[in-house]
Motif scaffolding. Structure first.
Motif, mmCIF file in Angstrom:
data_model
loop_
_atom_site.group_PDB
_atom_site.id
_atom_site.type_symbol
_atom_site.label_atom_id
_atom_site.label_comp_id
_atom_site.label_asym_id
_atom_site.label_seq_id
_atom_site.Cartn_x
_atom_site.Cartn_y
_atom_site.Cartn_z
ATOM 1 N N VAL A 253 0.877 -1.176 0.000
ATOM 2 C CA VAL A 253 0.000 0.000 0.000
ATOM 3 C C VAL A 253 0.911 1.222 0.000
ATOM 4 O O VAL A 253 1.631 1.474 0.977
ATOM 5 C CB VAL A 253 -0.927 0.017 1.224
ATOM 6 C CG1 VAL A 253 -1.753 1.311 1.250
ATOM 7 C CG2 VAL A 253 -1.845 -1.194 1.222
ATOM 8 N N LEU A 254 0.915 1.961 -1.102
ATOM 9 C CA LEU A 254 1.835 3.087 -1.290
ATOM 10 C C LEU A 254 1.085 4.409 -1.286
ATOM 11 O O LEU A 254 0.099 4.562 -1.995
ATOM 12 C CB LEU A 254 2.590 2.918 -2.615
ATOM 13 C CG LEU A 254 3.408 4.123 -3.104
ATOM 14 C CD1 LEU A 254 4.578 4.399 -2.171
ATOM 15 C CD2 LEU A 254 3.888 3.897 -4.536
ATOM 16 N N TYR A 255 1.574 5.356 -0.482
ATOM 17 C CA TYR A 255 1.121 6.733 -0.585
ATOM 18 C C TYR A 255 2.112 7.478 -1.480
ATOM 19 O O TYR A 255 3.321 7.451 -1.233
ATOM 20 C CB TYR A 255 1.138 7.442 0.772
ATOM 21 C CG TYR A 255 0.151 6.985 1.808
ATOM 22 C CD1 TYR A 255 -0.825 6.033 1.543
ATOM 23 C CD2 TYR A 255 0.202 7.535 3.103
ATOM 24 C CE1 TYR A 255 -1.721 5.632 2.515
ATOM 25 C CE2 TYR A 255 -0.693 7.140 4.088
ATOM 26 C CZ TYR A 255 -1.651 6.189 3.801
ATOM 27 O OH TYR A 255 -2.529 5.790 4.778
ATOM 28 N N TYR A 278 -2.141 5.210 -3.548
ATOM 29 C CA TYR A 278 -2.995 6.363 -3.281
ATOM 30 C C TYR A 278 -2.206 7.612 -3.662
ATOM 31 O O TYR A 278 -1.188 7.937 -3.040
ATOM 32 C CB TYR A 278 -3.406 6.404 -1.811
ATOM 33 C CG TYR A 278 -4.315 5.250 -1.450
ATOM 34 C CD1 TYR A 278 -5.691 5.376 -1.561
ATOM 35 C CD2 TYR A 278 -3.791 4.026 -1.045
ATOM 36 C CE1 TYR A 278 -6.535 4.312 -1.261
ATOM 37 C CE2 TYR A 278 -4.621 2.957 -0.749
ATOM 38 C CZ TYR A 278 -5.989 3.109 -0.859
ATOM 39 O OH TYR A 278 -6.818 2.047 -0.580
ATOM 40 N N LEU A 313 -4.592 12.062 4.423
ATOM 41 C CA LEU A 313 -4.116 10.703 4.694
ATOM 42 C C LEU A 313 -4.951 9.991 5.752
ATOM 43 O O LEU A 313 -4.937 8.760 5.829
ATOM 44 C CB LEU A 313 -2.648 10.738 5.172
ATOM 45 C CG LEU A 313 -1.644 11.506 4.322
ATOM 46 C CD1 LEU A 313 -0.257 11.413 4.960
ATOM 47 C CD2 LEU A 313 -1.626 10.990 2.897
ATOM 48 N N PRO A 319 -0.192 2.645 5.312
ATOM 49 C CA PRO A 319 0.745 2.424 4.212
ATOM 50 C C PRO A 319 1.853 1.451 4.604
ATOM 51 O O PRO A 319 2.265 1.393 5.760
ATOM 52 C CB PRO A 319 1.321 3.818 3.973
ATOM 53 C CG PRO A 319 1.351 4.426 5.351
ATOM 54 C CD PRO A 319 0.114 3.885 6.057
ATOM 55 N N THR A 320 2.326 0.706 3.638
ATOM 56 C CA THR A 320 3.561 -0.055 3.814
ATOM 57 C C THR A 320 4.735 0.737 3.271
ATOM 58 O O THR A 320 5.880 0.537 3.692
ATOM 59 C CB THR A 320 3.482 -1.411 3.095
ATOM 60 O OG1 THR A 320 3.216 -1.184 1.697
ATOM 61 C CG2 THR A 320 2.381 -2.272 3.682
ATOM 62 N N HIS A 321 4.452 1.645 2.315
ATOM 63 C CA HIS A 321 5.475 2.451 1.661
ATOM 64 C C HIS A 321 4.917 3.853 1.404
ATOM 65 O O HIS A 321 3.709 4.011 1.180
ATOM 66 C CB HIS A 321 5.898 1.827 0.323
ATOM 67 C CG HIS A 321 6.413 0.424 0.431
ATOM 68 N ND1 HIS A 321 5.574 -0.659 0.608
ATOM 69 C CD2 HIS A 321 7.681 -0.065 0.388
ATOM 70 C CE1 HIS A 321 6.307 -1.761 0.676
ATOM 71 N NE2 HIS A 321 7.569 -1.429 0.538
ATOM 72 N N VAL A 322 5.813 4.842 1.425
ATOM 73 C CA VAL A 322 5.412 6.227 1.173
ATOM 74 C C VAL A 322 6.475 6.891 0.313
ATOM 75 O O VAL A 322 7.682 6.745 0.579
ATOM 76 C CB VAL A 322 5.250 7.021 2.484
ATOM 77 C CG1 VAL A 322 4.942 8.490 2.195
ATOM 78 C CG2 VAL A 322 4.154 6.421 3.357
ATOM 79 N N CYS A 338 2.095 9.034 8.968
ATOM 80 C CA CYS A 338 2.430 7.740 8.354
ATOM 81 C C CYS A 338 2.985 6.767 9.389
ATOM 82 O O CYS A 338 2.653 5.573 9.383
ATOM 83 C CB CYS A 338 3.435 7.934 7.225
ATOM 84 S SG CYS A 338 2.772 8.863 5.819
ATOM 85 N N VAL A 345 6.918 1.659 8.447
ATOM 86 C CA VAL A 345 6.716 2.048 7.064
ATOM 87 C C VAL A 345 8.052 2.446 6.436
ATOM 88 O O VAL A 345 8.959 2.943 7.115
ATOM 89 C CB VAL A 345 5.708 3.221 6.983
ATOM 90 C CG1 VAL A 345 6.271 4.483 7.628
ATOM 91 C CG2 VAL A 345 5.298 3.499 5.548
#
Length: 411
Positions: A253-255, A278, A313, A319-322, A338, A345
């Protein structure tokens, strides 16, 4: 001694496609459990005195099993194959915890029946279920020559047809099969654009043929492949480094905060169909460009979030990644949100201005990170002038790669 139970797939129609072993187990069973359609399909060879329970929910099945005598010979019937989007998975987990000995007998799933009906190979095909599932069917269709889709109600079929048209895929050859192998079977073959939601409702399977599917691995977009407009965009070399530094994995799940044109969001989504992205952008021109790039590259799992971070947000899944490409001076607040959602993350952020570089320098001094690295990227590209190729330098960019500490309190 463990109690024994059979989990049997009745195939496309138990009356015709059951294996001999499955028929023998059913004929010996004193208790049969399954949906009414399953129970009726084996009526001709089941025991006359067999107890038949027309239920299929795991909880209801377990209640029945708890009330049976130990010597009961039990079979639970499932449509298709118990190993293919079946309730048998959940039931098996519960039965193992209760000490049952499980025997699973496979059946022919409807998608394989559909492959035979269409006379196409399925060894490299994609299989997607939209029956109570959220799967990236557009990605699978775009990256496979053959895709088989399990459908549900009329609304699911209608949404799929609308989506295929929006992405410009309604010209593809396809076939729809309803109630395969039953007396009321319906079969249609043509193009997606010729189909109706009614054709894709109920017990339906869709086959889609995409002979010009995308066979890329580790997809990278050149700048000219993206619709840019006047909105700032993370350039090709920096984008490639940023996506690589994210260490994306399946089901990530990436922001993409400050997504701009959506270049990072789209490229990240192209890495795997299970990655949910996202794209957060407050500029209306930017969100319009993200939508255009999403459509052009058919990245259906890119969700556009209109608004400013960190407020935008809050309602999103953890998220797993941003990736932070733009923070409007609110970088620390964005990162705090985050980390609250997911303490470990992985964050990659870019900095161009001296002010943002100072923020990054202060940020990496904290002990909240498992690792914190900063790199500078200075890329140049060639351009032709007369008979010569001259190098043109791009602005230097700093990339910070931050890995949170799992379980840390960041208040």
């Amino acid at each position: 001694m463990k109690r024994k139970i059979n989990l049997i797939g009745i195939g496309t129609d138990g009356g015709h496609s059951l294996t001999r072993e499955a028929m023998e187990r059913i004929s010996q069973s004193t208790v049969l459990i399954g949906a009414g359609r399953m129970i009726n399909s084996v009526k001709s060879f089941r025991r006359a005195d067999a107890q038949c329970h027309e239920v299929y929910q795991t909880g209801a099945i377990l209640k029945i099993l708890d009330q049976l005598e130990e010597e009961a010979q039990v079979s639970v019937l499932y449509s298709g194959d118990p190993g293919f989007y079946s309730g048998a998975k959940r039931l098996s987990e519960c039965l193992r915890e209760k000490g049952w000995e499980i025997q699973i007998l496979p059946g022919i799933p409807s998608v394989l029946g559909m492959a035979a009906r269409c006379q196409v190979p399925w060894e490299k095909a994609a299989f997607v279920s939209l029956h109570g599932e959220q799967q990236n069917v557009i990605h699978e269709i775009c990256t496979h020559e053959h895709t088989f889709v399990l459908l549900g109600d009329r609304k699911t079929g209608e949404e799929l047809l609308e989506k295929m048209a929006w992405y410009g895929l309604d010209h593809l050859e396809a076939a729809a099969g309803q109630n395969l192998s039953y007396e009321d079977e319906r079969f249609f073959r043509g193009t997606i654009g010729e189909m109706t939601p009614e054709m894709l409702s109920g017990l339906s399977v869709l086959w889609v043929h995409h002979p010009e599917y995308q066979a890329f691995a580790g997809r990278h977009l050149e700048d000219e492949e993206l619709i840019r407009g006047k909105v700032p965009m993370t350039k090709s070399a920096v984008r490639a480094m940023a996506v690589a530094s994210l260490h994306l994995r399946n089901d990530a799940v990436l922001y993409d905060v400050g997504a701009g044109t959506g270049s990072v969001a789209v490229e990240a989504a192209l890495q795997d169909g299970s990655i949910r992205v996202y794209a957060i952008e407050r500029n209306p021109e930017g969100t319009a460009l993200i939508r255009e790039n999403k459509r052009k590259h058919r990245t259906d799992f890119v969700t556009i979030v209109e608004g400013a971070a960190p407020e935008a947000l809050e309602p999103l899944p953890a998220p797993t990644h941003v990736f932070i490409g733009g923070s409007a001076g609110r970088m620390r607040k964005i990162i705090d949100v985050c980390l609250e959602k997911n303490p470990d993350v992985r964050i990659v952020l870019s900095a161009v201005s001296m002010e943002t570089i100072q923020e990054v320098a202060a940020l990496i001094r904290g002990d909240r990170w498992e690792t914190a690295e900063v790199m500078q990227i200075q890329a140049s590209g060639s351009r032709k002038i007369g008979g010569y190729h001259l190098m043109t330098a791009q602005n230097p960019v700093f990339l910070a790669v931050l890995q949170g500490r799992k379980g840390e309190d960041h208040e």
